[in-house]
Design a protein around this motif. Structure first.
Motif, PDB file in Angstrom:
ATOM      1  N   GLN A 258     -20.582  -4.345  11.938  1.00 42.60           N
ATOM      2  CA  GLN A 258     -21.079  -3.968  13.259  1.00 42.60           C
ATOM      3  C   GLN A 258     -22.265  -4.845  13.584  1.00 42.60           C
ATOM      4  N   GLY A 259     -22.102  -5.637  14.643  1.00 42.36           N
ATOM      5  CA  GLY A 259     -23.192  -6.477  15.117  1.00 42.36           C
ATOM      6  C   GLY A 259     -24.068  -5.702  16.085  1.00 42.36           C
ATOM      7  N   ILE A 260     -24.645  -6.414  17.053  1.00 43.65           N
ATOM      8  CA  ILE A 260     -25.531  -5.762  18.012  1.00 43.65           C
ATOM      9  C   ILE A 260     -24.770  -4.823  18.934  1.00 43.65           C
ATOM     10  N   ASP A 261     -23.554  -5.199  19.338  1.00 48.27           N
ATOM     11  CA  ASP A 261     -22.797  -4.287  20.193  1.00 48.27           C
ATOM     12  C   ASP A 261     -22.181  -3.185  19.318  1.00 48.27           C
ATOM     13  N   PRO A 262     -21.750  -2.070  19.926  1.00 47.22           N
ATOM     14  CA  PRO A 262     -21.338  -0.899  19.138  1.00 47.22           C
ATOM     15  C   PRO A 262     -19.941  -0.986  18.534  1.00 47.22           C
ATOM     16  N   ARG A 263     -19.213  -2.070  18.777  1.00 50.26           N
ATOM     17  CA  ARG A 263     -17.859  -2.154  18.237  1.00 50.26           C
ATOM     18  C   ARG A 263     -17.874  -2.187  16.710  1.00 50.26           C
ATOM     19  N   LEU A 264     -16.982  -1.442  16.086  1.00 48.43           N
ATOM     20  CA  LEU A 264     -16.802  -1.498  14.643  1.00 48.43           C
ATOM     21  C   LEU A 264     -15.624  -2.425  14.351  1.00 48.43           C
ATOM     22  N   LEU A 265     -15.911  -3.486  13.606  1.00 51.31           N
ATOM     23  CA  LEU A 265     -14.889  -4.489  13.291  1.00 51.31           C
ATOM     24  C   LEU A 265     -14.527  -4.400  11.816  1.00 51.31           C
ATOM     25  N   VAL A 266     -13.310  -4.802  11.505  1.00 50.21           N
ATOM     26  CA  VAL A 266     -12.836  -4.760  10.134  1.00 50.21           C
ATOM     27  C   VAL A 266     -12.105  -6.062   9.811  1.00 50.21           C
ATOM     28  N   ARG A 315     -34.628 -12.899  19.351  1.00 49.75           N
ATOM     29  CA  ARG A 315     -34.121 -11.537  19.325  1.00 49.75           C
ATOM     30  C   ARG A 315     -34.157 -11.034  17.878  1.00 49.75           C
ATOM     31  N   PRO A 316     -35.148 -10.230  17.528  1.00 48.11           N
ATOM     32  CA  PRO A 316     -35.246  -9.731  16.148  1.00 48.11           C
ATOM     33  C   PRO A 316     -34.326  -8.544  15.914  1.00 48.11           C
ATOM     34  N   VAL A 317     -33.719  -8.494  14.741  1.00 47.04           N
ATOM     35  CA  VAL A 317     -32.887  -7.359  14.355  1.00 47.04           C
ATOM     36  C   VAL A 317     -33.203  -6.987  12.908  1.00 47.04           C
ATOM     37  N   ARG A 318     -32.883  -5.767  12.554  1.00 44.92           N
ATOM     38  CA  ARG A 318     -32.920  -5.328  11.159  1.00 44.92           C
ATOM     39  C   ARG A 318     -31.481  -5.301  10.655  1.00 44.92           C
ATOM     40  N   LEU A 319     -31.232  -6.037   9.596  1.00 42.51           N
ATOM     41  CA  LEU A 319     -29.882  -6.188   9.072  1.00 42.51           C
ATOM     42  C   LEU A 319     -29.765  -5.475   7.731  1.00 42.51           C
ATOM     43  N   SER A 320     -28.706  -4.734   7.549  1.00 43.57           N
ATOM     44  CA  SER A 320     -28.402  -4.150   6.242  1.00 43.57           C
ATOM     45  C   SER A 320     -27.027  -4.636   5.807  1.00 43.57           C
ATOM     46  N   ILE A 321     -26.902  -4.937   4.520  1.00 43.07           N
ATOM     47  CA  ILE A 321     -25.611  -5.352   3.989  1.00 43.07           C
ATOM     48  C   ILE A 321     -25.340  -4.651   2.659  1.00 43.07           C
ATOM     49  N   VAL A 322     -24.077  -4.505   2.348  1.00 41.00           N
ATOM     50  CA  VAL A 322     -23.621  -4.111   1.021  1.00 41.00           C
ATOM     51  C   VAL A 322     -22.729  -5.244   0.532  1.00 41.00           C
ATOM     52  N   ALA A 323     -23.010  -5.743  -0.674  1.00 32.27           N
ATOM     53  CA  ALA A 323     -22.247  -6.860  -1.223  1.00 32.27           C
ATOM     54  C   ALA A 323     -21.572  -6.440  -2.517  1.00 32.27           C
ATOM     55  N   GLN A 324     -20.386  -6.981  -2.743  1.00 33.59           N
ATOM     56  CA  GLN A 324     -19.635  -6.670  -3.956  1.00 33.59           C
ATOM     57  C   GLN A 324     -19.186  -7.967  -4.610  1.00 33.59           C
ATOM     58  N   ARG A 325     -19.231  -7.984  -5.946  1.00 32.47           N
ATOM     59  CA  ARG A 325     -18.745  -9.152  -6.677  1.00 32.47           C
ATOM     60  C   ARG A 325     -17.235  -9.015  -6.858  1.00 32.47           C
ATOM     61  N   ARG A 331     -19.460 -11.086  -2.180  1.00 39.28           N
ATOM     62  CA  ARG A 331     -19.002 -11.081  -0.808  1.00 39.28           C
ATOM     63  C   ARG A 331     -19.547  -9.849  -0.086  1.00 39.28           C
ATOM     64  N   ILE A 332     -19.744  -9.978   1.223  1.00 39.54           N
ATOM     65  CA  ILE A 332     -20.290  -8.891   2.030  1.00 39.54           C
ATOM     66  C   ILE A 332     -19.181  -7.891   2.333  1.00 39.54           C
ATOM     67  N   ARG A 333     -19.389  -6.636   1.932  1.00 41.82           N
ATOM     68  CA  ARG A 333     -18.417  -5.575   2.201  1.00 41.82           C
ATOM     69  C   ARG A 333     -18.778  -4.790   3.460  1.00 41.82           C
ATOM     70  N   GLN A 334     -20.075  -4.691   3.740  1.00 33.84           N
ATOM     71  CA  GLN A 334     -20.515  -3.961   4.931  1.00 33.84           C
ATOM     72  C   GLN A 334     -21.717  -4.670   5.536  1.00 33.84           C
ATOM     73  N   TYR A 335     -21.696  -4.807   6.860  1.00 29.66           N
ATOM     74  CA  TYR A 335     -22.737  -5.533   7.599  1.00 29.66           C
ATOM     75  C   TYR A 335     -23.085  -4.702   8.821  1.00 29.66           C
ATOM     76  N   HIS A 336     -24.388  -4.418   8.985  1.00 33.94           N
ATOM     77  CA  HIS A 336     -24.810  -3.645  10.147  1.00 33.94           C
ATOM     78  C   HIS A 336     -26.127  -4.203  10.668  1.00 33.94           C
ATOM     79  N   ALA A 337     -26.149  -4.591  11.933  1.00 31.96           N
ATOM     80  CA  ALA A 337     -27.348  -5.128  12.575  1.00 31.96           C
ATOM     81  C   ALA A 337     -27.828  -4.144  13.634  1.00 31.96           C
TER      82      ALA A 337
END
Length: 348
Positions: A258-266, A315-325, A331-337
């Motif tokens: 999920q980037g800045i817009d509310p769409r959830l992408l997979v 444009r500043p954002v706070r980014l959270s990620i979950v990464a898995q080996r 690799r990034i499993r979850q990305y949220h800005a």
């Protein structure tokens, strides 16, 4: 059996990398200027029970370096891995060094790596496999370390050039960027850093990374922070250069986004569509804030990211990620800005 050749085999990173690869059963060839350094490293590595070859040579002496590499190849064959670990690390401010001193630093930090790659990478390419890894540093230039900053910027450019030259033939070219003084028992323990070299070498081709950054972004630096910093550092460079295929390759096949817009992408296809709408000339800066381990092969982290559009509006954002080996690669499993309050709504 073919193994690893380490150029600049000193008692820090060079020794730790040699031990890490020897632990996997690879033969080790050591190249350094100092016979004493070679003996110290060789004696330690020999306890792993693998063949160890030592050759004294100065990385700035092209003839001697080529001869050293030939001697190593004669004993252990075309290497699976070459690690270029030679560097001149010295403080100097603009205007302090003479032209000759700058040339000497550049010769060690960059030209030696060029000559080493030119000598061994073609044989790796003919075989269709191999890794050429350069020890880097200075993720950001520092005015109190001018020659080193220039040299490490040169290393990044060199890695890109060598990848373009030999990557398609199966040679993985990469750099491990070390953003601090190496010392056992610290955030920059050479044994921890050595793990990055092994990880790069064992990455499957479709998951190759060109750079891993070992950096101390927050108090209590940890290997988890290095994972997050390495992933987001690669992500940032791909974003700045609009290399969307390379950027999307950092995401897992079933990544949630999920980037800045509310769409959830997979997944990669939807994420590719998202980045395809980013304005040309947009850039990003990344500051990793915190990271923690969620499991043996999973980490999570937060970062502040500032996107800048082509006309310079931030444009500043706070980014959270979950990464898995996955298969040896993170690799990034979850990305949220999440946008900061009041940020301009112009760049993703």
């Amino acid at each position: 059996m073919p193994g690893v050749v380490i150029i600049g085999a000193g008692p820090g990173i060079g020794l730790s990398v040699a031990r890490r690869f020897a632990r996997e059963g690879l033969s080790v060839a050591l190249v350094a200027r100092s016979e004493n350094s070679l003996k110290t490293v060789a004696d330690t590595v020999a306890s792993a029970g693998v063949p160890v070859v030592t050759v004294a040579a100065d990385s700035t002496d092209e003839t001697a370096l080529r001869s050293a590499l030939d001697a190593a190849i004669e004993k252990v064959g075309v290497p699976e891995v070459v690690v270029y670990n030679a560097a001149i690390i010295q403080p100097d401010v603009p205007g302090e060094l003479s032209v000759r001193a700058h040339q000497e630093a550049w010769a060690v930090n960059v030209v030696g790596a060029i000559n080493a790659a030119a000598h061994v990478a073609p044989a790796m390419a003919r075989r269709g496999s191999g890794s050429f890894i350069v020890t880097g540093g200075m993720p950001e230039p520092k005015p109190e370390y001018v020659s080193l900053s220039l040299g490490k910027a040169g290393v990044r450019a060199l890695v890109t050039l060598l990848d373009k030259r030999y990557g398609s033939a199966g040679v993985h070219v990469a750099t491990v960027t070390v953003d601090g003084p190496v010392a056992p028992g610290t955030a920059f323990d050479p044994d921890d850093i050595a793990e990055h070299y092994w990880r790069l070498h064992t990455q499957p081709r479709h998951r190759w990374e060109q750079e891993i950054i070992h950096s101390e972004h927050v108090p209590g630096h940890s290997p988890e922070a290095s994972v997050v910093a390495g992933l987001l550092g690669t992500w940032q460079r791909a974003f700045d250069e609009q290399r969307w295929n390379d950027l999307v390759s950092l995401f897992a096949e079933d990544a949630l986004f999920q980037g800045i817009d509310p769409r959830l992408l997979v997944g990669p296809a939807e994420i590719t569509g998202y980045y395809g709408n980013v304005q040309d000339g947009s850039r990003a800066t990344v500051d990793v804030l915190r990271a923690s381990r969620l499991g043996e092969d999973m980490v999570a982290g937060f970062a502040d990211v500032t996107f800048t559009n082509p006309v310079g509006e931030p444009r500043p954002v706070r980014l959270s990620i979950v990464a898995q080996r996955v298969m040896g690669a993170w690799r990034i499993r979850q990305y949220h800005a999440a946008a900061h309050a009041g940020a301009a709504q112009r760049v993703r």
